[in-house]
Each structure stands twice: as structure tokens, then as C-alpha cells.
Design an enzyme around this catalytic site. Structure first.
Site, PDB file in Angstrom:
ATOM      1  N   GLU A 164       0.823  -1.133   0.082  1.00 34.02           N
ATOM      2  CA  GLU A 164      -0.081  -0.074   0.036  1.00 34.02           C
ATOM      3  C   GLU A 164       0.912   1.076   0.010  1.00 34.02           C
ATOM      4  O   GLU A 164       1.528   1.499   0.872  1.00 34.02           O
ATOM      5  CB  GLU A 164      -0.863  -0.166   1.191  1.00 34.02           C
ATOM      6  CG  GLU A 164      -1.932  -1.164   1.141  1.00 34.02           C
ATOM      7  CD  GLU A 164      -2.930  -1.055   0.068  1.00 34.02           C
ATOM      8  OE1 GLU A 164      -3.053  -0.140  -0.554  1.00 34.02           O
ATOM      9  OE2 GLU A 164      -3.361  -2.264  -0.529  1.00 34.02           O
ATOM     10  N   CYS A 166      -1.718   9.337   2.303  1.00 32.97           N
ATOM     11  CA  CYS A 166      -1.322   8.674   0.861  1.00 32.97           C
ATOM     12  C   CYS A 166      -2.286   9.205  -0.035  1.00 32.97           C
ATOM     13  O   CYS A 166      -2.309   9.057  -1.240  1.00 32.97           O
ATOM     14  CB  CYS A 166      -1.053   7.341   0.926  1.00 32.97           C
ATOM     15  SG  CYS A 166      -2.474   6.283   1.602  1.00 32.97           S
TER      16      CYS A 166
END
Length: 444
Positions: A211, A245
Site C-alpha cells: 500500500e 497517501c
């Protein structure tokens, strides 16, 4: 350096069959216990997040804690269904035979957490790891030491080491863990470190979930309400001081409305973070450390040196690791800030005339983790989706593809690989084992 890493790994490998044989109720019991302990430690968790990132406590009503609790609840509610063998239609040539998919745990999983959401990005992926019947060796991120300590305490209170073990420490601990032949590695962090994690896993042909991140763009169509778009983009960009993110990395706006868009962004910044012209530190998190503080400032300085203009913010305070919410315009394509993930409280607002300019630019920077499109016309959205690729997309809002528990979440290529959340998480850390039983070949 922990002395027992290898011995605990051996114990977890030796007990894989026991966990694999457990039914849904046994696995759910561990998750329920995790939930109970989290709820009793809400104050400790929030104080740790404040110490690490200057997050404002809210009683566990918003942010990382409810995200983890929701993941636990979703897994408990559906676990029996997810564990059930999935029947597969048998082809005519094999009529009478049994064909099905059996979901078995991958085995021993290495879970490496991130510093920007140091609670959720350890415990949220841990939930499906446990639900699928795996054991885990967990390494919280050392850049958020207070939260790392609380996470370690929670894990040790809830789990036996043969099921879930936690190891605090720095890079040397992570590197030693990665020398072991895990069955799967789950990593959340930067693309640069993700490459190292993947290379280490490749030595053992270990599967990975990465991720990562990327330069997540927002695109505002000419016909869209500027107030709505600017408000949502601003909230997304400066959430956690941009250390997210999924954050909007930069915004593409029709050339004719760049100035009014920036004015609205400034007004939203004032409302969210300022009072009487003063930044309220209790409303705005800090940068995680001096290295990241200097990195973000260097992006601003480089952009300005190349011709960009600061239309809002730009102030900073090293003592408190604070960079004020900053908005840039006229940012040249060769500026560093246009080639690196910003991961800080800076929003470049870029002008465009035709949508193809935007999609070409997005394509040239790799596939982002997320993309945000604000438009009234379906044709605009369809063209934006057709001409780009990203891990996920939210239209006319932000983060919603992450929030919806039934949508798989993850990146693509440089922004990551693999998916989790809800059922997707269970599948990610399971082995889909195909089973064929010849017709009438087995007795009861």
C-alpha cells in the site's frame, strides 16, 4: 534488537495447522477481544497520536479508531460466509464430481506499519490477517514511537505470541524480519521503501501487499461548483498536514477560474485552521520529523526559484515542525514538487485548457493511488477515467472509495499492489485453493 525473532517465527510456523483448523467463532473471538481492548484504550491511543503528530483528541469519534473498529465489525459479521467453500460449476465432462474453492490462510504474515496513521495502518490490516486464520509478526513504525508503544501493548494484551507477535525498533528490526521466509508480507509506506520490501520478499518468492502512494490529482471540470470543489479539495489536502497517501497532491482547475478557486481555498483554510489570523496548532498536525519538514520546505523553495508563486501560506516554524497550509500557482513542470509525492501541507493549483492536457500529465507521472474528479457531466468523468489509471476514484467527493467498506482499496504499479478492506482483505491474505474430487471416489 529483539533476541527472539527467529524463535517466535518458528513457533508461528509450527502452529499453522491449529489456526487453519479453527472455525469462524474462534477467529471472531480474537477480533472481539481486540475490539474490547481498543475501546478501553481510546484515551491512550489519542494521547499517543497527539504526541507523535499533534492530532487533536476527539473521543474516538473520528479518524483512525473508528476505522479499525468498523473493519473488525465487518469481518466478524461476514466471517462465516467468507470462510465457507465456494462451489464452482462442474464442466459437462466431469459431471458428478465435486469442484470448489477452499479459502485457507497463507500462513505466517509479516505486517510492516506506517508512521502517518500509525494506529490504523497496523491494526486495520491485522484484522483480515487474523480473520483469514493467519499468524502475524508485526512491526509498528518507529517514527511514531508513542503510538507504536500503545499498539504493541494492545497486541500483547490481546494475542498469544504464537498467533500475533509485535516487535518495536528501527530499520534494523525490519531488515532482520525480512530475512525470514514469510508466507506473505503486508507493507504500507513509500514507494521507495516498497521496492526494498518487494526485493527482500522476492528472495523467498513471498507474495506481497504494498500500500504505497503517488501524486493523487483532483480535476475540476469547467461546469462544476467551485465552492464545493475547493472546500473538499482543501479538506483532503490538509488533512493530517498533508501526510496522507490518499490526499489530493495537486489540483487541476480551468485556467479562467484559478484565481477564484485559490481565493475559496484560502477562505476554507482560514475557517478550518486559523483564528484572528493566527494558525491554531491544536487544529493542525505537525510534520513527523525534521527530515520531512526540510524535505517539504525544499519543494516549496525549489518551485518558487523556478517561477511558482505562493498565493497562500509559506510560513514555517522548525521548533514546532509546522508548515502553514500553503497554496502555489504557476508551478513549472520541471519543479521537484511536480515529480515527487509532496506528503505535506502544500497544494499546487494547476491551470488547464483541455482535459487531454490533464490526463497526459497524470499518465506521465505513473498511476496514482487515487484520483478525484469534480464534474456535472458524465462524459467528462468517462473521458477522465478512460485516459488515466489509478488505484481508485472518487467522483464529486474525496476519500469515499476508501471509506466504502465493500470497495477493495489499493494501488496499481507504483502506487501499490493488492487490495484490502472488507471481503477484499480476507481474500488478499487467503490462498484460494482449488479442489476437485472425482465423482463417487470418497466414502463418508
Amino acid at each position: 534488537m529483539p533476541s527472539n525473532i527467529e524463535s517466535i517465527f518458528a513457533r508461528q510456523r509450527a502452529t499453522r495447522e491449529e489456526r487453519k483448523a479453527e472455525d469462524a467463532s474462534a477467529r471472531a473471538a480474537r477480533l472481539k477481544r481486540l475490539r474490547e481492548v481498543i475501546v478501553t484504550r481510546i484515551d491512550d491511543i489519542e494521547q499517543a497520536l497527539h504526541a507523535d503528530l499533534r492530532r487533536t483528541p476527539n473521543g474516538g469519534k473520528e479518524g483512525e479508531i473508528p476505522t479499525v473498529l468498523a473493519e473488525i465489525d465487518n469481518n466478524i459479521a461476514h466471517l462465516e460466509q467468507w470462510m465457507a467453500p465456494q462451489a464452482v460449476p462442474t464442466s459437462p465432462h466431469f459431471q458428478g464430481s465435486q469442484t470448489f474453492i477452499q479459502y485457507e490462510p497463507r500462513g505466517v504474515v509479516l505486517l510492516l506499519g506506517a508512521w502517518n496513521f500509525p494506529f490504523a495502518l497496523v491494526l486495520q490490516p491485522l484484522v483480515p490477517i487474523v480473520a483469514a486464520g493467519n499468524s502475524a509478526m508485526v512491526k509498528p513504525n518507529e517514527l511514531s514511537p508513542a503510538t507504536s508503544a500503545v499498539v504493541a501493548e494492545i497486541i500483547r494484551e490481546v494475542f498469544e505470541e504464537q498467533d500475533v507477535a509485535v516487535f518495536e525498533g528501527g530499520i534494523e528490526v525490519a531488515e532482520r524480519l525480512q530475512q525470514l521466509p514469510f508466507d506473505h508480507v503486508f507493507f504500507t509506506g513509500s514507494p521507495a521503501v516498497g521496492r526494498l520490501v518487494m526485493a527482500a520478499a522476492a528472495r523467498h518468492l513471498t507474495s506481497v501487499t504494498l500500500e504505497l502512494g503517488g501524486k493523487c490529482p483532483a480535476i475540476v471540470a469547467p461546469d462544476y461548483d467551485l465552492v464545493d470543489a475547493a472546500g473538499k479539495v482543501t479538506a483532503a489536502r490538509f488533512n493530517n498536514a498533508g501526510q496522507l497517501c490518499l490526499s489530493v497532491d495537486h489540483a487541476w482547475v480551468p485556467r479562467a477560474v484559478v484565481e477564484p478557486f485559490c481565493q475559496i481555498v484560502g477562505a476554507v483554510i482560514d475557517k478550518l485552521f486559523y483564528e484572528n489570523g493566527e494558525l491554531q496548532l491544536n487544529r493542525f498536525p505537525r510534520l513527523v520529523n525534521e527530515r520531512n519538514f526540510d524535505r517539504v520546505l525544499s519543494y516549496i523553495d525549489d518551485a518558487v526559484a523556478r517561477g511558482a508563486r505562493i498565493v497562500r501560506g509559506g510560513q514555517s516554524d522548525r521548533a514546532s515542525l509546522t508548515i502553514h497550509p500553503t497554496v502555489l500557482v504557476d508551478v513549472p513542470k520541471d519543479a521537484k514538487i511536480m515529480h515527487e509525492e509532496i506528503f505535506g501541507p502544500v497544494l499546487p493549483v494547476l491551470a488547464y485548457d483541455e482535459l487531454c492536457e490533464v490526463t497526459d500529465a497524470i499518465d506521465s507521472h505513473g498511476k496514482p493511488l487515487a484520483m478525484y474528479v469534480f464534474a456535472k457531466k458524465k462524459a467528462f468523468v468517462d473521458q477522465a477515467l478512460l485516459a488515466t489509471s489509478s488505484g481508485g476514484v472518487t467522483v464529486n467527493h474525496v476519500f469515499m472509495h476508501y471509506v466504502e467498506p465493500n470497495l477493495p482499496f489499493g494501488g496499481v504499479n507504483g502506487s501499490g499492489m493488492g487490495r484490502y478492506h472488507g471481503h477484499a482483505g480476507f481474500l488478499e491474505v487467503s490462498n484460494a485453493r482449488s479442489v476437485f474430487i472425482q465423482a463417487e471416489s470418497l466414502a463418508d
